[in-house]
Structure formats: structure tokens, C-alpha cells
Design a protein around this motif. Sequence first.
Motif, PDB file in Angstrom:
ATOM      1  N   PHE A 357      27.784  49.860  43.403  1.00  0.00           N
ATOM      2  CA  PHE A 357      28.694  50.961  43.718  1.00  0.00           C
ATOM      3  C   PHE A 357      29.576  50.646  44.924  1.00  0.00           C
ATOM      4  O   PHE A 357      30.783  50.932  44.933  1.00  0.00           O
ATOM      5  N   VAL A 358      29.003  50.029  45.954  1.00  0.00           N
ATOM      6  CA  VAL A 358      29.755  49.760  47.182  1.00  0.00           C
ATOM      7  C   VAL A 358      30.895  48.772  46.950  1.00  0.00           C
ATOM      8  O   VAL A 358      32.056  49.071  47.251  1.00  0.00           O
ATOM      9  N   PRO A 359      30.646  47.558  46.415  1.00  0.00           N
ATOM     10  CA  PRO A 359      31.780  46.647  46.205  1.00  0.00           C
ATOM     11  C   PRO A 359      32.804  47.185  45.224  1.00  0.00           C
ATOM     12  O   PRO A 359      34.004  46.936  45.386  1.00  0.00           O
ATOM     13  N   ALA A 360      32.350  47.928  44.202  1.00  0.00           N
ATOM     14  CA  ALA A 360      33.298  48.479  43.240  1.00  0.00           C
ATOM     15  C   ALA A 360      34.243  49.478  43.908  1.00  0.00           C
ATOM     16  O   ALA A 360      35.457  49.467  43.670  1.00  0.00           O
ATOM     17  N   GLU A 361      33.712  50.329  44.787  1.00  0.00           N
ATOM     18  CA  GLU A 361      34.545  51.340  45.445  1.00  0.00           C
ATOM     19  C   GLU A 361      35.431  50.743  46.533  1.00  0.00           C
ATOM     20  O   GLU A 361      36.429  51.354  46.923  1.00  0.00           O
ATOM     21  N   ILE A 362      35.076  49.565  47.024  1.00  0.00           N
ATOM     22  CA  ILE A 362      35.939  48.907  48.009  1.00  0.00           C
ATOM     23  C   ILE A 362      37.053  48.123  47.322  1.00  0.00           C
ATOM     24  O   ILE A 362      38.201  48.124  47.776  1.00  0.00           O
ATOM     25  N   LEU A 363      36.740  47.461  46.196  1.00  0.00           N
ATOM     26  CA  LEU A 363      37.689  46.550  45.563  1.00  0.00           C
ATOM     27  C   LEU A 363      38.545  47.201  44.479  1.00  0.00           C
ATOM     28  O   LEU A 363      39.722  46.860  44.334  1.00  0.00           O
ATOM     29  N   VAL A 364      37.960  48.122  43.712  1.00  0.00           N
ATOM     30  CA  VAL A 364      38.666  48.642  42.542  1.00  0.00           C
ATOM     31  C   VAL A 364      39.804  49.614  42.888  1.00  0.00           C
ATOM     32  O   VAL A 364      40.929  49.460  42.384  1.00  0.00           O
TER      33      VAL A 364
END
Length: 489
Positions: A357-364
Motif C-alpha cells: 500500500f505504501v509504495p503504491a500510494e507514493i508512486l501511482v
Amino acid sequence: MVSAEQLDMEVMTPLMEEAGGEEEDVDIDEDSEHPPRGITFTQTLLHLLKGNIGTGLLGLPLAVKNAGILLGPVSLVLMGVVCLHCMHILVNCSHQLSERLKRSPLGYSETVAVAMETSSSQCLRKGAHFGRHLVNFFLVLTQLGFCSVYFVFLAENIKQVMEGARPNTSAETVPLYSNSSEEGAVSPDTPAAAGLDLRLYMVFLLPFIIVLTFIRDLRNMAVLSAIANLCMAISLILIFTYILHDVSDPRSLPYASTWRKFPFFFGTAIFAFEGIGVVLPLENQMSEPKRFPQALNIGMGVIIVLYVTLATLGYLCFRDDIKGSITLNLPHDSWSNQLVKVLYSFGVFVSFAVQFFVPAEILVPPVCERIRKSWRRAADLSLRAVLVCLTCVTAVMIPRLDLVISLVGAVSSSALALIFPPLVELMAFPTQPPPPLLLLKDLSIATLGFIGFLAGTYVTMEEIIYPDDQGQTHLRDHGNWTTPTTSPP
């Protein structure tokens, strides 16, 4: 009553202050009529435990082997104390900076950026934006690294469960891969064939994990998350029950290992103390923030005791046969051992979505903002699928659990847990220059983290690129590659 996964969302949200943008402000305005209640002292403790107990815990017996039966547990305690101190540093600096500048509670990357902005050094002030992105980069790297570890862990354990449950094959059956005697003492019920290659299990898992990460609101996984936590707790109880029945004499084991193996211990151990990313979010969401230091001390105390106990007893039980995860050492002749692998695998499978969830919300979101609204949903799902495939490719390229854990720990966890916090304390100290003892202490911790980063990364990459003779044997003989490689005497 606030559900477990709603609390997970509250814990994760402050890690993504750079990704929220204007939408985050809108959410705050919408919820202003219903002020958050905050999480209780007990809930904070539970989340501290949840944030630190994962696959890294199961790899600690191998870490003790790489350090020695005496040096390993002592080093694990010292590393836990240092990591706890760095967590306190981060919380204190965040408080000081937010109070000094009259700001709302700060997240990890925001704390680093503000500390650089308020520094007396002009060079640091100019690099504040870079500092924020650097911390976010390591947060993303760490979380995606966890996901790669999860791929290997799931494939290893599912492989053992599937092939351990097969009926015994005849002697004429030609296996795809043959198990050597070093796989450990297998029971008569264990099949002679090793079955499919480990990497094929990772590929089979890929579509299921991609679908799991398409769930963008973790509140929809509240029930699954609660069940997963219960499954992992039951698994740990069963593991302790098994290893306590066969504890060997510690005097027959080496008290300290070679210095060449110690960096592997460092990478695995620092990977296990993976919870520093949730410290500030937890403190910021706590209904009684003044009690957070007490909760942190109690929670980390329990974690350190659990780590040292399982690591030491696991090594004493399986000795030199210990693998990248202690679950892989459990024989197939008992339904309870198979249940451990199934339950813990289910917990890790569900945890994949939380860690992702964390990398997805930072990158997407930054990418989707540059795309037409009609294409944003398709782009969102496509980028999530690409990120999951990236973690799968990494796992396929390094399908040895011990090496993936050590590499992720050395490269990213060391920076977040040991390097950034003491440097932030030096930059955020009210009087410049800081007192000599504080300067010496913080530089010592940061240097320790940097040396661990260099040494752990070097030895792990060397083992990945140039495995020794025993490692080459494992690559030829096993679909299961978690047995640690050691140089022949």
C-alpha cells in the motif's frame, strides 16, 4: 468500535504525506465534523508488534548461525536497543520541530526535510527537498523489498506443503529435481521428488497477488487482516511447541562465527526490526501521545525478547541445517507442522497488500495525475500490476530467502533504522554545534549503520553473483534454495 484494518489505514497514511497532495486536504475537511478518536495504548502496542513481527522473525535463527550461538543473541539485543533508541530520537525530533515551527504532527520524510530546512548549514537547507525524496525512496525500496521477500517465502512454504502432502513416489519415478541428503532428515512420508522449480510457484502466485493489490481501500480487508494476524500468532505458538522438544547443547556450537558471515547477520537482524516506518504514524494517531514512549519501550521489549528466544532456540534445534525461514525446517510428518506453513503463508499473503500500500500510494498518484481522467483507473491498476511484477522478477532472480532478506535489510532497512534518525537529531538540535557527547553518540550510530550497509550489501551481492561451490551445488540439486551457503572448511 474501530476495526483492525481502519487502524491500519490510520497507521499507514502519514507515511504518504508526499502522495496525498490536495486530495489529503479534502479528506481532512470532510472529516472535520467527526474528529478522530485516536488509538488507545493497547492498540498502539498491538500495532507495534504487528509492525515488527513478520518474515524477518522466522529468519533470525539463521542470523544467529551466521553470528555464533553467543555473539548472535548478544548482538541481537544490542541492535534492538540501538533501534529502539533511534525510534525515540525520531519521535523526539518530530515533536521538537513541530512545536518549534507550530506545525501539525510530522511524518518520517517530513521530519527529515524540516530538520534540514531549519539547519544552520545553507547546503542542508538547499537539500531539504532532496532529503524528503530520499527518505521516501528508501521507504518505497524497503516496502517493495518486503514484498519480494514475501514472494520467496510464499513459494518456499507452498512448495513444501504441496510436495510434502503427495503420496510417496515409486523408485522408478524420475523427478524434475532431486533432493540431496542435505535437505535434512526427511520422514518416510516425504516424497522422493522435489517437484516443480521454486520459480514456477512464484509465477503461479503472481496473478493472485496482483488481484489482491487491486484492493485500493484496505478497509475492505478488515476481516482478512484480523484472521491473518490470528493465523500468524497460532503459527508462532506451534513453532515454539516444536522446537522446545529438541534443544541441543549450546556448548557444541561455535560461540562466534567468522567476520565474513557477520554481515549476513546484520542484514537479517536489521530487516527483522522493520517497524521504524510506523513509529511516527502510531504516535501521531495515539489518543494519549505522552504515553507513547512507554508503549514503545514495552512493545520493543517484548519484540526483543521474542526475537532472541526464537532465534536462539531455533538454531539450537536445527543447528547447521537451519534455513532462511524456520518454517522450512519443520518436517512433513506432522499435520501441525504443515498447518504452521499454511497459516503463516496466509498471513503473509494478506500482509502483502498492506506492505504494498505504501509504495503504491507514493508512486501511482503522481503518474495518474498526468493522465486523462478517463484513463486514470486503468493506469492505476496497470501500474500496480507492474510494481507487483517487479517484486516477482526480483524474487525470481534471487530465489534464496536468506539472501533476499539480508540484501533488503542491508540496503534499505539500515538507512531508515540507523542512519537517518541520528543525523536528524544532529540537524534538529536547538544549539549548534551540538554537545560533543551527543555528536559522538549520533555519529557512532550512523557510522555503524553505514558500515553495516556497505558490508552487508557487498557480501550479499557477492554471494548472489559468485556463489561458492556449495551454493552452486544447491542451485543444481534443489528447487528449494533456502539452505544457506557456507564455505567448505
